[in-house]
Design an enzyme around this catalytic site. Sequence first.
Site, PDB file in Angstrom:
ATOM      1  N   LYS A  99      -9.541 -15.115  15.367  1.00 48.33           N
ATOM      2  CA  LYS A  99      -9.676 -14.738  13.947  1.00 48.33           C
ATOM      3  C   LYS A  99     -11.100 -14.443  13.507  1.00 48.33           C
ATOM      4  CE  LYS A  99      -5.560 -17.489  13.073  1.00 48.33           C
ATOM      5  NZ  LYS A  99      -4.915 -18.611  12.437  1.00 48.33           N
ATOM      6  N   GLU A 109       0.842  -1.196   0.000  1.00 46.12           N
ATOM      7  CA  GLU A 109       0.000   0.000   0.000  1.00 46.12           C
ATOM      8  C   GLU A 109       0.875   1.243   0.000  1.00 46.12           C
ATOM      9  OE1 GLU A 109      -3.193  -0.035   2.744  1.00 46.12           O
ATOM     10  OE2 GLU A 109      -3.874   1.942   2.165  1.00 46.12           O
ATOM     11  N   ASP A 112       0.809 -14.246  12.626  1.00 47.05           N
ATOM     12  CA  ASP A 112      -0.291 -14.869  11.887  1.00 47.05           C
ATOM     13  C   ASP A 112      -1.188 -13.747  11.357  1.00 47.05           C
ATOM     14  OD1 ASP A 112      -2.603 -16.137  11.032  1.00 47.05           O
ATOM     15  OD2 ASP A 112      -2.516 -17.665  12.602  1.00 47.05           O
ATOM     16  N   HIS A 159      -6.264  13.753  -3.522  1.00 47.95           N
ATOM     17  CA  HIS A 159      -6.931  12.799  -4.417  1.00 47.95           C
ATOM     18  C   HIS A 159      -7.551  13.502  -5.604  1.00 47.95           C
ATOM     19  CE1 HIS A 159      -7.324   9.164  -1.542  1.00 47.95           C
ATOM     20  NE2 HIS A 159      -6.150   9.754  -1.480  1.00 47.95           N
TER      21      HIS A 159
END
Length: 525
Positions: free
Chosen positions: A339, A207, A407, A505
């Site tokens: 998770k 990113e 993880d 932007h």
Amino acid sequence: MEAKAHLAFRWTEAPFPLQHPPTMDIHRRGSGDNPPPPPPLSQPAPSDLKLKQVRLAHPEQSLPSPPSSNGASSPVERDYFYLRSLKECVEIYEDENRGKSESLAMLSDEEVVLLADNGKVAPHALEKLFGMNELERAVRVRRAIISRSPATKTLESSSIPYENYDYSRVIGACCENVVGYIPIPLGVAGPLNVNGTSFPIPMATAEGTLVASTSRGCKALNAGGGVSTVLVGDAMTRGPAIDFPSIKVAAQAKAWVDSAEGYAEMKAAFESTSRFAKLKSLKTAMAGRTMYIRFATTTGDAMGMNMISKGTEKALDAMQARFPSMVVLALSGNYCTDKKPAAINWIEGRGKSVVAEATVLKTTVGGLCNLNVKKNLIGSAMAGSIGGFNAHASNILTAIFLATGQDPAQNVESSMCMTLMEPTNNGEDLLCSVTMPCIEVGTIGGGTVLAAQQGVLEMLGVKGAHPQQPGKNAQTLARIIASAVLAGELSLLSALAAGHLIKAHMAHKPLAGRHSCCLCPCYSG
Ligand code: ADP
């Protein structure tokens, strides 16, 4: 398959003599469009031939590069190719006078592909069959096997890298059916002063602007004296689901686990499995005749899922002795919660619970505080968020997770964060903090065993087990992450407050699908 395919192999210096003369399709090719003249079969003599890497192709295909299963191309790697028949390959492979790895060493890559295509070799078992000295070959051959399918034919020659990787750390620990590895750019933000020590902030990300934006936040935080952190909890959790024949027995079991006697017995059994697992609490709940127990434990420098699972299993054995009718449905009954978004994590914490705070000098205090309340607090409340009271904590946390071998799926709960901002020093400066109750990290085990990830942990001074205080390395990593999140929050909110994001932007054309010049992650926050 044998009949249809155009089979080829390259005469090279391979580690074994060919025992049989070629008995089937012999093809040759040159490096250009025009095939070279046929090779004299007597040169070299079949008994001197060595097989190495070969590639199978259909006749109508013009082969773009020399036939090597790794796609390598060099002028010396052309010329003649040969593949033994399936029967011959099977004979070599199944010869009981040799071990499987020895037999496979006598076969070319393409011949192993032939065996796999005919069900003689299981592609997932290549590492085991080839042996630990041929792990890269296992990966190369698996790519070749997969590439024989029309849907995946590009894999073998693709840009997915596989060479020069230490697969010995991967096998049996990190990944199965390996076909290579995925490189991710690694940037460094900061340095950031955390509790008086300056740390580089490693971020693996694709990113654009994320590292630059975080760096900008680090600079502002350093100017105010840096970040101070407190660790307010350290406990990984596991929550099995246990069935009882009736709600009555379930309630008896719950009462026993909740009692001092039951807790002591469970704790002793749990802690017998590890030097590092110290049970902190058991939280019980019932749903009909099913009981859930949330085990919470310290896990030293490991993230701890393996460790806690072993302890939980043992504790449930002890419980079973008391309640023979109980049935453990699942060691993880989602009461953990691992998770998945869950309020229990936000309220009780999971992994490392860290609060990080800093003062930002002479900034647009009013605008930032207002934006923080309206966006991170009210906006998230309006959206019904659980633990999402922040601008882009997961951006920074996940980039550091990837860089340090954590993880990545645990970013779900680890990114839970409340960002707070208020005026200080008579409104001159800004006091800001992030509260992150569930940073699930380790510096030992899991993806931290991989060489590159270990290199990053080493750079931070937290590689492996802490020699004197087990758990300190993982805790330090959690503190660094929370501090870096604070830098990211400050930077993005500052940019938003100043209207940079929208202006940038609007003002700049997208470059390769994103905007190139603002210091904010364009798709974030
Ligand atoms: P996890 O529990 O996070 O899945 P692993 O089981 O892969 O991690 O790794 C933890 C292992 O490392 C355990 O076997 C444990 O005994 C060992 N170990 C050695 N030193 C430490 C330490 N300081 N903290 C935690 N575990 C340690």
